[in-house]
Design an enzyme around this catalytic site. Structure first.
Site, PDB file in Angstrom:
ATOM      1  N   GLN A  54     -19.355  45.514  -0.265  1.00  0.00           N
ATOM      2  CA  GLN A  54     -17.909  45.119  -0.301  1.00  0.00           C
ATOM      3  C   GLN A  54     -17.066  46.252  -1.575  1.00  0.00           C
ATOM      4  OE1 GLN A  54     -16.344  41.585  -2.164  1.00  0.00           O
ATOM      5  NE2 GLN A  54     -15.815  41.227   0.000  1.00  0.00           N
ATOM      6  N   CYS A  83      -9.661  38.450  -3.325  1.00  0.00           N
ATOM      7  CA  CYS A  83      -9.806  38.123  -4.900  1.00  0.00           C
ATOM      8  C   CYS A  83      -8.625  37.734  -5.718  1.00  0.00           C
ATOM      9  CB  CYS A  83     -10.712  39.038  -5.625  1.00  0.00           C
ATOM     10  SG  CYS A  83     -11.278  38.729  -7.377  1.00  0.00           S
ATOM     11  N   LYS A 125     -11.946  41.373   3.865  1.00  0.00           N
ATOM     12  CA  LYS A 125     -12.025  39.749   3.651  1.00  0.00           C
ATOM     13  C   LYS A 125     -10.575  39.473   3.075  1.00  0.00           C
ATOM     14  CE  LYS A 125     -14.683  36.425   0.833  1.00  0.00           C
ATOM     15  NZ  LYS A 125     -13.619  35.674   0.216  1.00  0.00           N
ATOM     16  N   HIS A 153     -10.834  33.529   4.103  1.00  0.00           N
ATOM     17  CA  HIS A 153     -10.850  32.327   2.979  1.00  0.00           C
ATOM     18  C   HIS A 153      -9.648  31.260   3.382  1.00  0.00           C
ATOM     19  CE1 HIS A 153     -12.319  30.764  -1.014  1.00  0.00           C
ATOM     20  NE2 HIS A 153     -11.338  29.947  -0.718  1.00  0.00           N
ATOM     21  N   ASN A 183     -14.596  31.094   5.473  1.00  0.00           N
ATOM     22  CA  ASN A 183     -15.096  30.980   4.122  1.00  0.00           C
ATOM     23  C   ASN A 183     -14.190  29.913   3.231  1.00  0.00           C
ATOM     24  OD1 ASN A 183     -14.389  33.128   1.170  1.00  0.00           O
ATOM     25  ND2 ASN A 183     -16.347  31.795   1.674  1.00  0.00           N
ATOM     26  N   GLY A 184     -15.063  29.378   2.545  1.00  0.00           N
ATOM     27  CA  GLY A 184     -14.337  28.520   1.240  1.00  0.00           C
ATOM     28  C   GLY A 184     -14.744  27.321   1.291  1.00  0.00           C
ATOM     29  N   GLY A 185     -15.405  26.756   0.215  1.00  0.00           N
ATOM     30  CA  GLY A 185     -15.676  25.177  -0.032  1.00  0.00           C
ATOM     31  C   GLY A 185     -17.141  24.776   0.827  1.00  0.00           C
ATOM     32  N   ALA A 207     -20.308  31.269  -0.640  1.00  0.00           N
ATOM     33  CA  ALA A 207     -20.517  32.067  -1.796  1.00  0.00           C
ATOM     34  C   ALA A 207     -21.201  31.157  -3.038  1.00  0.00           C
ATOM     35  CB  ALA A 207     -18.970  32.796  -2.542  1.00  0.00           C
ATOM     36  N   ASN A 208     -20.089  30.247  -3.799  1.00  0.00           N
ATOM     37  CA  ASN A 208     -20.405  29.559  -4.750  1.00  0.00           C
ATOM     38  C   ASN A 208     -21.491  28.244  -4.286  1.00  0.00           C
ATOM     39  OD1 ASN A 208     -18.822  30.756  -6.607  1.00  0.00           O
ATOM     40  ND2 ASN A 208     -16.917  29.393  -6.053  1.00  0.00           N
TER      41      ASN A 208
END
Length: 284
Positions: A54, A83, A125, A153, A183-185, A207-208
């Protein structure tokens, strides 16, 4: 993930049912111009595949040049257009690019022209816009330019912990024919399966959630002890910086530490001290 998805961590999550890994976001111009940047930001091994590198840039030539440099050691490149961090946006990168769909299409087009290999992916992304039609327009322009897939996201750049917009993800999925990754959460395998079912997307990115639990996609509720042991081994094998090693473990072990253990662990200095603490904790 800025900083975190280095080789040791990528090899770890592959053990626990991750299909495709992304590198941390890399500033493409620095990567092209600096050997030091290339050696510090991108390390690969034979088993590190599929791997998407990326990049962050707003220059079509720079993206295509960087893509050519990683062509032989990766399976694709991804442009970070999502981002929300100020230092990234202030350079005109990340989510600052969402208002420039024509530029994004040109970046995809030029990169695809430089590397016509259909087995090498060129992806974006993004985050959603409050006006979902603007997101759809961006995705359609990228599709027409030859984008391989899109990671979306489900929050706007200004949102942080709010619930992701499932309806927006569904609209995007229904508006283009290229694969869409949501993506997300995502913090559990069940959440990933639910999101896929609700939106019809082709893949789920975490990710997180993977920082907290690298075994998430294998169905583990928390990081299992064998995962920690594997990370200790892989970090030694691939020479992960001890500060980053420490930070990863702080994420992974947060649910199992007592308040006292957390205080002690956070103050440890150096790999030997960290490993000694973990050997006692895990009875290795």
């Amino acid at each position: 993930m800025v900083r975190y998805s280095k080789l040791a961590f990528r090899q770890l999550v592959r053990v626990y049912d991750v299909d495709v890994c992304f590198t941390p976001m890399i500033y493409a111009k620095n990567f092209i111009e600096s050997e030091k940047c290339r050696s510090s930001e991108l390390s690969v091994c034979e088993g590190d595949s599929p791997l998407i590198v990326q990049f962050a840039t707003d220059d079509p030539f720079v993206l295509s040049e960087a893509a050519e440099m990683v062509y032989k050691c990766s399976t694709g490149v991804d442009l970070n257009c999502g981002c929300p961090k100020h230092d990234v946006r202030s350079k005109g990168f990340g989510s600052a690019l969402l208002s420039k769909p024509e530029l994004l299409a040109d970046m995809v087009r030029q990169t695809r022209a430089r590397i016509p290999d259909p087995d090498f992916s060129v992806s974006l992304k993004i985050r959603i816009n409050h006006d979902i039609e603007k997101t759809v327009d961006l995705c359609r322009k990228a599709e027409a330019a030859g984008v391989t897939h899109l990671t979306v996201h489900g929050r706007t750049p200004s949102q942080r912990a709010e619930p992701i917009d499932i309806q927006a993800l569904r609209i995007v999925k229904d508006s283009v024919s290229v694969p869409i990754i949501a993506n997300g959460g995502i913090t559990t395998r069940e959440e990933a399966l639910f999101l896929a079912e609700q939106t019809g997307v082709d893949g789920i990115m975490a990710a997180n959630g993977l920082l907290d639990n690298p075994a998430l996609f294998a169905g583990h509720e928390h990081t299992p002890s064998d995962c920690v042991e594997n990370f200790m081994r892989l970090s030694r094998e691939y020479g992960l910086d001890w500060l980053l090693y420490h930070q990863h473990l702080q994420y992974m072990l947060r649910p199992v530490f007592s308040a006292q253990q957390r205080r002690v662990f956070n103050e440890l200095n150096g790999r030997l001290a960290i490993d000694h603490f973990l050997n006692n904790l895990l009875d290795i």
